[in-house]
Write a protein that holds these residues in place. Structure first.
Motif, mmCIF file in Angstrom:
data_model
loop_
_atom_site.group_PDB
_atom_site.id
_atom_site.type_symbol
_atom_site.label_atom_id
_atom_site.label_comp_id
_atom_site.label_asym_id
_atom_site.label_seq_id
_atom_site.Cartn_x
_atom_site.Cartn_y
_atom_site.Cartn_z
ATOM 1 N N LYS A 19 15.856 91.394 -37.871
ATOM 2 C CA LYS A 19 15.940 92.756 -37.352
ATOM 3 C C LYS A 19 16.842 93.758 -37.117
ATOM 4 O O LYS A 19 17.929 93.073 -36.852
ATOM 5 C CB LYS A 19 14.971 92.670 -36.968
ATOM 6 N N TYR A 20 16.535 94.915 -36.706
ATOM 7 C CA TYR A 20 18.274 95.190 -36.355
ATOM 8 C C TYR A 20 17.972 95.975 -34.755
ATOM 9 O O TYR A 20 17.438 95.308 -34.097
ATOM 10 C CB TYR A 20 17.056 97.353 -37.134
ATOM 11 N N VAL A 74 5.617 96.119 -32.915
ATOM 12 C CA VAL A 74 6.902 95.464 -33.878
ATOM 13 C C VAL A 74 5.746 93.899 -34.859
ATOM 14 O O VAL A 74 5.941 93.474 -36.245
ATOM 15 C CB VAL A 74 7.303 94.150 -32.800
ATOM 16 N N THR A 96 11.463 96.296 -38.689
ATOM 17 C CA THR A 96 12.322 97.953 -38.976
ATOM 18 C C THR A 96 13.094 98.318 -39.992
ATOM 19 O O THR A 96 13.705 99.349 -40.438
ATOM 20 C CB THR A 96 13.993 97.138 -37.850
#
Ligand SMILES: *Cc1c(COP(=O)(O)O)cnc(C)c1O
Length: 486
Positions: free
Chosen positions: A80-81, A355, A434
């Motif tokens: 993920k970012y 998330v 993300t």
């Protein structure tokens, strides 16, 4: 000669005699004679200007795919970012320039951060104790399984030598168990992608030390019988290890301790955005219940003196009474702890739940868009990732590897392939939370275009990638005829 082309020139080939990248300042001390024994007639170093060097390395960095350049759906790895603020905080001189052997009075801020991160990870997982020192997921596993071994030894229960591992598990699970002296026995996966209860029942006896479970598993599936599985193992006297690499799917929704797990690790470099890939660094905190707490690897951060009306608490180090020992650098990879702490504070508890929800939503969105074109070995709602099996009756020559390599031409990093081992032509896709709908749609479009090419022009897949700095490697030659120097 400073034009950089796509040719793979090394820094030695770019060298030009007499070119320099730096200048020493005028000496302001008297010159001293150098011991002739130290003098060399030749020093084969490349000669380049500063600009040459900057362009060379910037160019090299651009030959690699990176999360900052594009979609990176590497299943199980959670790419993920990583918010840039996490990089900023990790670089604060007050954190970055500390030495772990400094007197505790001079590192109270860092100790507070470690203590608070321990508490926060405990809250997220439901466990009551933790140690942040393991340097990666695999080392977290090593600690947890060593703690299980120490627990049985402490009770003089020396028959328990068997560690069960589902056949969908990551290779680090059996490797860890063997390193800790256990005999590994595999547990099969049933037709719905769960742990097969019949195989498990046959293995639940007084030789059982424990089981290592990844839930959701590496098929991206939440085990529908997880509570039953834990009950069976506990009844037989075994303990349950939780491989937390897939916690991205559970944040704020499920606490492993409440399901009955005894010990687990987090991969901070997967779940909490701290960067990984390219070999680390990582961080694999281990967390456990009260029973296993005395065995944790040290040191852990603790409050040595509680707060008074005038003074904040004094933080320091504590070594658990029956510790398995130290497993690496003093306080673990502290920079990674700062990044993870920053990320968690940035999200807050609602954010962490979001998330997990968005990670699962994104994966299911992709799975549904692709499932007609790419067969699903286990067709049910997935969690944060899913696995397809690239087996086409009308394109039998095309393999998962061909699809993966062709994706590079479409500017996407390939998904994890040939893992888990129980799916033969596996592509394991994890979009992460993300990514936007536009990115997911572009990926779907590329995957569908590749499925079409597989029927119409399979050769273009077999020979891919075509637009990358390097073409297809001979994987057998690379493994059998390893050359690590030019
Ligand atoms: C990544 C991963 C590991 C190992 O973690 P490292 O930090 O790479 O050592 C273990 N199990 C699973 C399921 C993983 O995805």
């Amino acid at each position: 000669m400073t034009t950089i082309t796509n040719e793979q020139l090394t820094i030695f080939e770019l060298s030009s005699p007499g070119r320099v990248g730096f200048r020493f300042p005028e000496s302001d001390v008297p010159a001293a004679a150098l011991d002739p024994a130290l003098e060399r007639a030749e020093l084969p170093l490349p000669e380049l200007s500063e600009l040459d060097v900057v362009r060379h390395f910037t160019h090299l960095s651009q030959l690699n795919h990176a999360i900052d350049l594009g979609f990176y759906p590497l299943g199980s790895c959670t790419m993920k970012y990583n918010p840039k603020i996490c990089e900023q905080t990790a670089r604060y001189p007050g954190f970055a320039q500390l030495h772990p052997e400094q007197p505790i009075e001079t590192i109270q801020g860092a100790l507070l951060l470690i203590y608070d991160l321990q508490e926060t990870l405990q809250q997220i997982s439901g466990f009551t104790a933790s140690s942040l020192t393991p340097a990666a997921g695999a080392q977290g596993e090593f600690c947890g399984v060593k703690m299980i071994a120490a627990y049985h030894a402490d009770r003089n229960d020396m028959r328990r030598k068997v560690m069960l591992i589902p056949d969908s598990a990551h290779g680090t699970n059996p490797a860890t168990s063997v390193m800790c002296g256990f005999t590994v026995k595999p547990v099969l996966t049933d037709a719905r992608g769960n742990i097969d209860l019949e195989t498990l029942a046959a293995l639940c006896n007084d030789e059982l030390a424990g089981i290592m479970i990844t839930n959701p598993n590496t098929l991206g599936l939440f085990d529908e019988n997880i509570e039953k599985v834990l009950e069976m193992v506990h009844q037989a006297g075994g303990l349950v290890y939780g491989d937390g690499a897939n916690m991205n799917a559970l944040l704020g929704v499920v606490k492993p301790a409440e399901l009955g797990f005894d010990v687990m690790h987090f991969n901070l470099h997967k779940t909490f955005a701290t960067p990984h890939g390219g070999g680390g660094p990582g961080s694999g905190p281990v967390l456990c219940n009260e029973t296993l707490a005395p065995f944790l690897p040290g040191p852990v951060a603790a409050i040595l003196e509680p707060a008074t009306e005038e003074l904040p608490p004094l933080y320091g180090w504590h070594t658990p009474e029956k510790t398995i020992g130290r497993v690496g650098s003093f306080a673990g990879h502290f920079g990674m702890l700062v990044r993870a702490y920053t990320y968690i504070l940035l999200q807050g508890s609602d954010g962490l739940r979001q998330v997990a929800e968005h990670a699962c939503l994104n994966a299911n969105y992709l799975m549904h868009a692709l499932k007609d074109a790419y067969p699903l070995p286990y067709d049910r709602t997935c969690m944060h990732e899913f696995v397809v099996d690239v087996k086409w009756k009308d394109a039998p020559e095309v393999r998962a590897l061909d699809v993966a390599k062709r994706l590079i031409d479409y500017k996407f990093h390939p998904p994890t392939n040939y893992f888990p081992l129980i799916v033969h032509e596996a592509l394991m896709i994890e979009p992460t939370e993300t990514e936007s709908k536009q990115t997911l749609d572009a990926f779907i479009e590329a995957m569908l275009a590749i499925a079409k090419e597989a029927r119409e022009d399979p050769e273009v897949l077999h020979t891919a990638p075509h637009n990358a700095p390097f073409g297809r490697f001979d994987e057998v030659k690379a493994a059998k005829d390893l050359k690590l120097t030019a």
